[in-house]
Design a protein around this motif. Sequence first.
Motif, PDB file in Angstrom:
ATOM      1  N   VAL A 126       0.849  -1.199   0.000  1.00  0.00           N
ATOM      2  CA  VAL A 126       0.000   0.000   0.000  1.00  0.00           C
ATOM      3  C   VAL A 126       0.885   1.251   0.000  1.00  0.00           C
ATOM      4  O   VAL A 126       0.628   2.204  -0.746  1.00  0.00           O
ATOM      5  CB  VAL A 126      -0.959   0.001   1.205  1.00  0.00           C
ATOM      6  N   ARG A 127       1.934   1.242   0.812  1.00  0.00           N
ATOM      7  CA  ARG A 127       2.828   2.407   0.892  1.00  0.00           C
ATOM      8  C   ARG A 127       3.603   2.623  -0.403  1.00  0.00           C
ATOM      9  O   ARG A 127       3.714   3.749  -0.885  1.00  0.00           O
ATOM     10  CB  ARG A 127       3.810   2.240   2.048  1.00  0.00           C
ATOM     11  N   ARG A 152       1.273   2.188  -4.193  1.00  0.00           N
ATOM     12  CA  ARG A 152       0.393   3.325  -4.450  1.00  0.00           C
ATOM     13  C   ARG A 152      -0.874   2.945  -5.241  1.00  0.00           C
ATOM     14  O   ARG A 152      -1.149   3.497  -6.309  1.00  0.00           O
ATOM     15  CB  ARG A 152       1.156   4.438  -5.126  1.00  0.00           C
ATOM     16  N   VAL A 173      -8.301   1.025  -1.776  1.00  0.00           N
ATOM     17  CA  VAL A 173      -8.081  -0.144  -0.928  1.00  0.00           C
ATOM     18  C   VAL A 173      -9.421  -0.563  -0.339  1.00  0.00           C
ATOM     19  O   VAL A 173     -10.147   0.266   0.228  1.00  0.00           O
ATOM     20  CB  VAL A 173      -7.076   0.157   0.205  1.00  0.00           C
ATOM     21  N   LEU A 185      -3.145   0.543   8.694  1.00  0.00           N
ATOM     22  CA  LEU A 185      -3.662   0.572   7.329  1.00  0.00           C
ATOM     23  C   LEU A 185      -3.926   2.009   6.882  1.00  0.00           C
ATOM     24  O   LEU A 185      -3.590   2.397   5.764  1.00  0.00           O
ATOM     25  CB  LEU A 185      -4.933  -0.275   7.203  1.00  0.00           C
ATOM     26  N   ASP A 186      -4.493   2.810   7.760  1.00  0.00           N
ATOM     27  CA  ASP A 186      -4.759   4.214   7.432  1.00  0.00           C
ATOM     28  C   ASP A 186      -3.456   4.961   7.159  1.00  0.00           C
ATOM     29  O   ASP A 186      -3.357   5.723   6.197  1.00  0.00           O
ATOM     30  CB  ASP A 186      -5.542   4.874   8.568  1.00  0.00           C
ATOM     31  N   CYS A 223      -2.090   3.951   3.816  1.00  0.00           N
ATOM     32  CA  CYS A 223      -2.868   4.595   2.752  1.00  0.00           C
ATOM     33  C   CYS A 223      -2.446   6.059   2.575  1.00  0.00           C
ATOM     34  O   CYS A 223      -2.301   6.533   1.445  1.00  0.00           O
ATOM     35  CB  CYS A 223      -4.358   4.506   3.041  1.00  0.00           C
ATOM     36  N   ARG A 224      -2.256   6.757   3.675  1.00  0.00           N
ATOM     37  CA  ARG A 224      -1.811   8.153   3.578  1.00  0.00           C
ATOM     38  C   ARG A 224      -0.448   8.231   2.898  1.00  0.00           C
ATOM     39  O   ARG A 224      -0.247   9.043   1.988  1.00  0.00           O
ATOM     40  CB  ARG A 224      -1.752   8.804   4.957  1.00  0.00           C
ATOM     41  N   VAL A 284      -3.331   7.066  -1.160  1.00  0.00           N
ATOM     42  CA  VAL A 284      -4.686   6.586  -1.437  1.00  0.00           C
ATOM     43  C   VAL A 284      -5.667   7.630  -0.894  1.00  0.00           C
ATOM     44  O   VAL A 284      -5.673   7.911   0.302  1.00  0.00           O
ATOM     45  CB  VAL A 284      -4.954   5.221  -0.771  1.00  0.00           C
ATOM     46  N   ARG A 337      -8.717   9.503   0.753  1.00  0.00           N
ATOM     47  CA  ARG A 337      -9.594   9.067   1.844  1.00  0.00           C
ATOM     48  C   ARG A 337     -10.898   8.478   1.311  1.00  0.00           C
ATOM     49  O   ARG A 337     -11.417   7.506   1.839  1.00  0.00           O
ATOM     50  CB  ARG A 337      -9.885  10.227   2.789  1.00  0.00           C
ATOM     51  N   ARG A 377     -10.997   4.469   0.318  1.00  0.00           N
ATOM     52  CA  ARG A 377     -10.631   3.481   1.332  1.00  0.00           C
ATOM     53  C   ARG A 377     -11.921   2.946   1.947  1.00  0.00           C
ATOM     54  O   ARG A 377     -12.743   3.711   2.438  1.00  0.00           O
ATOM     55  CB  ARG A 377      -9.801   4.115   2.448  1.00  0.00           C
TER      56      ARG A 377
END
Length: 102
Positions: free
Chosen positions: A31-32, A35, A39, A78-79, A82-83, A87, A89, A92
């Motif tokens: 995820v990091r 990109r 998600v 996970l948040d 995503c940041r 990703v 907001r 998600r």
Amino acid sequence: MTHDPFRLLLIPDVHAPYHHVRSVACVLDYVRRGRPDGVVQLGDLGSYDSVALYDHDPRVVLSLEDELKGVNVLMDDLDAACRTGGVPRGNRWILEGNHETR
């Protein structure tokens, strides 16, 4: 006409806090660094074995409070991934699985 693909990462049953730590770390790393555009956690993010109706080994089942803490840590991780991965907001989602309905 060409369209850019929308890359959606689907994350199935994690069952925190009993999850496989290295597997989840791999997903968070993707995820990091990968990109994705969105998600989706497909449900059963948490396991909630402490309130399940079926038998569990009491030596390995945490209290509901500790299970919730583990799920919250994973949600925060996970948040954050995503940041870092960019990703948006609004892209998600965490779906409700049968373990969440407990």
